[in-house]
Design an enzyme around this catalytic site. Structure first.
Site, PDB file in Angstrom:
ATOM      1  N   ASN A   7       0.861  -1.187   0.000  1.00 54.59           N
ATOM      2  CA  ASN A   7       0.000   0.000   0.000  1.00 54.59           C
ATOM      3  C   ASN A   7       0.902   1.242   0.000  1.00 54.59           C
ATOM      4  O   ASN A   7       1.690   1.445   0.924  1.00 54.59           O
ATOM      5  CB  ASN A   7      -0.902  -0.039   1.245  1.00 54.59           C
ATOM      6  CG  ASN A   7      -1.827   1.168   1.313  1.00 54.59           C
ATOM      7  OD1 ASN A   7      -1.392   2.296   1.080  1.00 54.59           O
ATOM      8  ND2 ASN A   7      -3.079   0.941   1.632  1.00 54.59           N
ATOM      9  N   ASP A   9      -0.109   4.498  -0.213  1.00 52.38           N
ATOM     10  CA  ASP A   9      -0.815   5.751   0.121  1.00 52.38           C
ATOM     11  C   ASP A   9       0.121   6.801   0.711  1.00 52.38           C
ATOM     12  O   ASP A   9      -0.002   7.995   0.433  1.00 52.38           O
ATOM     13  CB  ASP A   9      -1.900   5.500   1.186  1.00 52.38           C
ATOM     14  CG  ASP A   9      -3.077   4.716   0.660  1.00 52.38           C
ATOM     15  OD1 ASP A   9      -3.171   4.519  -0.564  1.00 52.38           O
ATOM     16  OD2 ASP A   9      -3.909   4.291   1.485  1.00 52.38           O
ATOM     17  N   HIS A  10       1.047   6.344   1.563  1.00 55.12           N
ATOM     18  CA  HIS A  10       1.838   7.333   2.299  1.00 55.12           C
ATOM     19  C   HIS A  10       3.005   7.909   1.500  1.00 55.12           C
ATOM     20  O   HIS A  10       3.629   8.880   1.926  1.00 55.12           O
ATOM     21  CB  HIS A  10       2.223   6.793   3.673  1.00 55.12           C
ATOM     22  CG  HIS A  10       0.993   6.578   4.502  1.00 55.12           C
ATOM     23  ND1 HIS A  10       0.116   7.610   4.781  1.00 55.12           N
ATOM     24  CD2 HIS A  10       0.436   5.465   5.020  1.00 55.12           C
ATOM     25  CE1 HIS A  10      -0.910   7.134   5.473  1.00 55.12           C
ATOM     26  NE2 HIS A  10      -0.737   5.834   5.626  1.00 55.12           N
ATOM     27  N   ARG A  18       3.732  18.963   0.004  1.00 56.99           N
ATOM     28  CA  ARG A  18       4.220  20.130  -0.751  1.00 56.99           C
ATOM     29  C   ARG A  18       3.466  20.338  -2.064  1.00 56.99           C
ATOM     30  O   ARG A  18       3.580  21.389  -2.683  1.00 56.99           O
ATOM     31  CB  ARG A  18       5.718  19.962  -1.052  1.00 56.99           C
ATOM     32  CG  ARG A  18       6.625  20.256   0.113  1.00 56.99           C
ATOM     33  CD  ARG A  18       6.732  21.753   0.356  1.00 56.99           C
ATOM     34  NE  ARG A  18       7.447  22.028   1.581  1.00 56.99           N
ATOM     35  CZ  ARG A  18       8.752  22.294   1.663  1.00 56.99           C
ATOM     36  NH1 ARG A  18       9.495  22.303   0.580  1.00 56.99           N
ATOM     37  NH2 ARG A  18       9.301  22.528   2.827  1.00 56.99           N
ATOM     38  N   HIS A  43      -5.617   3.639  -1.639  1.00 63.08           N
ATOM     39  CA  HIS A  43      -6.958   3.975  -1.144  1.00 63.08           C
ATOM     40  C   HIS A  43      -7.289   5.373  -1.650  1.00 63.08           C
ATOM     41  O   HIS A  43      -6.660   6.349  -1.231  1.00 63.08           O
ATOM     42  CB  HIS A  43      -6.934   3.936   0.392  1.00 63.08           C
ATOM     43  CG  HIS A  43      -8.269   4.175   1.035  1.00 63.08           C
ATOM     44  ND1 HIS A  43      -8.450   4.089   2.397  1.00 63.08           N
ATOM     45  CD2 HIS A  43      -9.484   4.506   0.527  1.00 63.08           C
ATOM     46  CE1 HIS A  43      -9.712   4.343   2.686  1.00 63.08           C
ATOM     47  NE2 HIS A  43     -10.361   4.613   1.570  1.00 63.08           N
ATOM     48  N   ARG A  45      -9.339   8.063  -1.086  1.00 62.25           N
ATOM     49  CA  ARG A  45     -10.278   8.511  -0.054  1.00 62.25           C
ATOM     50  C   ARG A  45     -11.185   9.591  -0.603  1.00 62.25           C
ATOM     51  O   ARG A  45     -10.809  10.330  -1.522  1.00 62.25           O
ATOM     52  CB  ARG A  45      -9.513   9.033   1.166  1.00 62.25           C
ATOM     53  CG  ARG A  45      -8.735   7.935   1.896  1.00 62.25           C
ATOM     54  CD  ARG A  45      -8.185   8.458   3.204  1.00 62.25           C
ATOM     55  NE  ARG A  45      -9.234   8.629   4.181  1.00 62.25           N
ATOM     56  CZ  ARG A  45      -9.530   7.763   5.154  1.00 62.25           C
ATOM     57  NH1 ARG A  45      -8.822   6.672   5.297  1.00 62.25           N
ATOM     58  NH2 ARG A  45     -10.507   8.001   5.980  1.00 62.25           N
ATOM     59  N   ARG A  49      -7.135  13.011   0.459  1.00 62.11           N
ATOM     60  CA  ARG A  49      -6.041  13.560   1.273  1.00 62.11           C
ATOM     61  C   ARG A  49      -4.660  13.081   0.827  1.00 62.11           C
ATOM     62  O   ARG A  49      -3.677  13.734   1.085  1.00 62.11           O
ATOM     63  CB  ARG A  49      -6.257  13.234   2.759  1.00 62.11           C
ATOM     64  CG  ARG A  49      -6.056  11.790   3.104  1.00 62.11           C
ATOM     65  CD  ARG A  49      -6.113  11.573   4.596  1.00 62.11           C
ATOM     66  NE  ARG A  49      -7.467  11.692   5.096  1.00 62.11           N
ATOM     67  CZ  ARG A  49      -7.893  11.088   6.213  1.00 62.11           C
ATOM     68  NH1 ARG A  49      -7.052  10.368   6.923  1.00 62.11           N
ATOM     69  NH2 ARG A  49      -9.130  11.194   6.618  1.00 62.11           N
ATOM     70  N   HIS A  50      -4.602  11.904   0.198  1.00 58.48           N
ATOM     71  CA  HIS A  50      -3.289  11.463  -0.310  1.00 58.48           C
ATOM     72  C   HIS A  50      -3.362  11.080  -1.793  1.00 58.48           C
ATOM     73  O   HIS A  50      -2.925  11.841  -2.640  1.00 58.48           O
ATOM     74  CB  HIS A  50      -2.618  10.399   0.573  1.00 58.48           C
ATOM     75  CG  HIS A  50      -3.504   9.330   1.152  1.00 58.48           C
ATOM     76  ND1 HIS A  50      -4.391   8.600   0.407  1.00 58.48           N
ATOM     77  CD2 HIS A  50      -3.608   8.858   2.426  1.00 58.48           C
ATOM     78  CE1 HIS A  50      -4.999   7.719   1.183  1.00 58.48           C
ATOM     79  NE2 HIS A  50      -4.565   7.858   2.418  1.00 58.48           N
ATOM     80  N   GLU A  70      -8.558   0.363  -2.879  1.00 59.25           N
ATOM     81  CA  GLU A  70      -9.397   0.403  -1.676  1.00 59.25           C
ATOM     82  C   GLU A  70     -10.362   1.554  -1.853  1.00 59.25           C
ATOM     83  O   GLU A  70      -9.967   2.663  -2.223  1.00 59.25           O
ATOM     84  CB  GLU A  70      -8.541   0.666  -0.437  1.00 59.25           C
ATOM     85  CG  GLU A  70      -7.721  -0.519  -0.015  1.00 59.25           C
ATOM     86  CD  GLU A  70      -6.866  -0.173   1.193  1.00 59.25           C
ATOM     87  OE1 GLU A  70      -7.035   0.902   1.788  1.00 59.25           O
ATOM     88  OE2 GLU A  70      -6.006  -0.992   1.531  1.00 59.25           O
ATOM     89  N   THR A 100      -6.782   6.651   9.808  1.00 58.70           N
ATOM     90  CA  THR A 100      -6.708   5.500   8.912  1.00 58.70           C
ATOM     91  C   THR A 100      -8.004   4.703   9.098  1.00 58.70           C
ATOM     92  O   THR A 100      -8.808   5.044   9.960  1.00 58.70           O
ATOM     93  CB  THR A 100      -5.454   4.651   9.199  1.00 58.70           C
ATOM     94  OG1 THR A 100      -5.389   3.559   8.275  1.00 58.70           O
ATOM     95  CG2 THR A 100      -5.444   4.098  10.613  1.00 58.70           C
ATOM     96  N   THR A 101      -8.202   3.664   8.270  1.00 55.15           N
ATOM     97  CA  THR A 101      -9.451   2.912   8.335  1.00 55.15           C
ATOM     98  C   THR A 101      -9.629   2.272   9.714  1.00 55.15           C
ATOM     99  O   THR A 101      -8.805   1.463  10.127  1.00 55.15           O
ATOM    100  CB  THR A 101      -9.463   1.817   7.245  1.00 55.15           C
ATOM    101  OG1 THR A 101      -8.986   2.382   6.036  1.00 55.15           O
ATOM    102  CG2 THR A 101     -10.849   1.253   7.046  1.00 55.15           C
ATOM    103  N   GLU A 151     -10.871  -9.402   3.198  1.00 59.24           N
ATOM    104  CA  GLU A 151      -9.599  -8.987   3.800  1.00 59.24           C
ATOM    105  C   GLU A 151      -9.889  -8.816   5.289  1.00 59.24           C
ATOM    106  O   GLU A 151     -10.681  -7.951   5.680  1.00 59.24           O
ATOM    107  CB  GLU A 151      -9.087  -7.686   3.181  1.00 59.24           C
ATOM    108  CG  GLU A 151      -7.766  -7.251   3.813  1.00 59.24           C
ATOM    109  CD  GLU A 151      -7.030  -6.171   3.038  1.00 59.24           C
ATOM    110  OE1 GLU A 151      -7.077  -6.174   1.793  1.00 59.24           O
ATOM    111  OE2 GLU A 151      -6.409  -5.322   3.687  1.00 59.24           O
ATOM    112  N   HIS A 191      -3.654  -4.428   7.703  1.00 65.12           N
ATOM    113  CA  HIS A 191      -3.768  -3.278   8.591  1.00 65.12           C
ATOM    114  C   HIS A 191      -2.885  -3.435   9.835  1.00 65.12           C
ATOM    115  O   HIS A 191      -3.069  -4.373  10.605  1.00 65.12           O
ATOM    116  CB  HIS A 191      -5.208  -2.971   9.046  1.00 65.12           C
ATOM    117  CG  HIS A 191      -5.411  -1.503   9.284  1.00 65.12           C
ATOM    118  ND1 HIS A 191      -4.946  -0.882  10.403  1.00 65.12           N
ATOM    119  CD2 HIS A 191      -5.951  -0.539   8.506  1.00 65.12           C
ATOM    120  CE1 HIS A 191      -5.219   0.405  10.316  1.00 65.12           C
ATOM    121  NE2 HIS A 191      -5.820   0.649   9.169  1.00 65.12           N
ATOM    122  N   GLY A 192      -1.940  -2.530   9.953  1.00 71.76           N
ATOM    123  CA  GLY A 192      -1.075  -2.508  11.134  1.00 71.76           C
ATOM    124  C   GLY A 192       0.003  -3.574  11.128  1.00 71.76           C
ATOM    125  O   GLY A 192       0.737  -3.710  12.116  1.00 71.76           O
ATOM    126  N   GLY A 213       1.202  -1.323   4.313  1.00 69.58           N
ATOM    127  CA  GLY A 213       1.626  -0.002   3.862  1.00 69.58           C
ATOM    128  C   GLY A 213       2.547   0.716   4.814  1.00 69.58           C
ATOM    129  O   GLY A 213       3.756   0.853   4.572  1.00 69.58           O
TER     130      GLY A 213
END
Ligand code: PXP
Length: 240
Positions: A7, A9-10, A18, A43, A45, A49-50, A70, A100-101, A151, A191-192, A213
């Site tokens: 993942n 996303d980040h 920026r 994802h 969203r 946001r990302h 996602e 996060t989710t 999932e 997740h996590g 991710g």
């Protein structure tokens, strides 16, 4: 063999800090693939946001493995997914304010809606996964609405890893996993998950794919994204 879905996303979170176009999301995705990722997950969203719409379209064309999108069940996002046609979608719950989710999708409580989305996606050849808590009622509901895959949410397991609560959460995931396989569903989790806690989840019988991710992207700051993906891929595949 079990696949690692990375993942990214980040990477987009960093870029959006920026809004000057870097780090380049597609370049990051291709490096993940080069390092052994079995697929790339993003994802989109509702608040963008990302990840942005153009990112998903660009990844659709650039990836050699597969694109897992996602998405929430919001009509606007569903329309977008149908137009872009990722290989897989994973339907997740989404709240505007969350970081996060949080928690799995309540499939049992909104079967009609989820069945509708699942049918639409499958009619376009898109594989449908539902992100659910490791709860037998949700697994049964996922099978009832025609999903291809579940999932299982490993967030609680990750949060309590190394404690009694963590061990009992792992048992819940195993039990829900057995039920999913029995009901003919493909089994994924995520997740996590990180470099310390991933092994027991990767070893669950029938596990097909782990979507990871934050831990990989965080590690990539120190060791580079290829090494971070390679190390996680070895853990997932039981080579470490
Ligand atoms: N799977 C799903 C459905 C998610 O929503 C997320 C977070 O975007 C992940 C996996 C990856 O979680 P993490 O970033 O904690 O590895």
């Amino acid at each position: 063999m079990i696949k690692l879905g990375v993942n990214i996303d980040h990477i987009a979170t960093l870029r959006q800090a920026r809004k000057e176009g870097h780090p380049d999301l597609i370049k990051a995705a291709l490096l993940c693939e080069k390092a052994g990722a079995g697929g790339i997950t993003v994802h989109l969203r509702e608040d963008r946001r990302h990840v942005q719409d153009g990112d998903v379209k660009g990844l659709r064309v650039a990836l050699k493995t597969k694109l897992n999108l996602e998405m929430s069940a919001a009509p606007e996002i569903v329309r977008f997914a149908l137009a872009v046609g990722p290989d897989d979608v994973c339907v997740v719950p989404e709240k505007r304010q969350e970081l996060t989710t949080e928690g799995g999708l309540d499939v049992a409580g909104q079967k009609k809606k989820i069945r509708g989305i699942t049918g639409l996606m499958k009619s376009r050849g898109i594989r449908v996964s539902l992100f659910i808590d490791p709860d037998p009622a949700q697994v049964k509901a996922a099978a009832d609405v025609g999903a291809d895959c579940v999932e299982l949410h490993t967030g609680k397991y990750a949060l309590y890893f190394g404690t009694k609560k963590g061990r009992s959460e792992l048992e819940r995931i195993k039990k829900a996993g057995r039920l999913a396989v029995k009901r003919g569903l493909l089994l994924n989790a995520g997740h996590g998950l990180n470099y310390e806690n991933v092994r027991p989840v990767a070893k669950i019988p029938g596990m097909q794919e782990l979507n990871i991710g934050f831990s990989i992207i965080s590690r990539s700051v120190f060791v580079g994204i290829e090494k971070a993906v390679r190390e996680m891929n070895e853990l997932v595949k039981g080579k470490r």
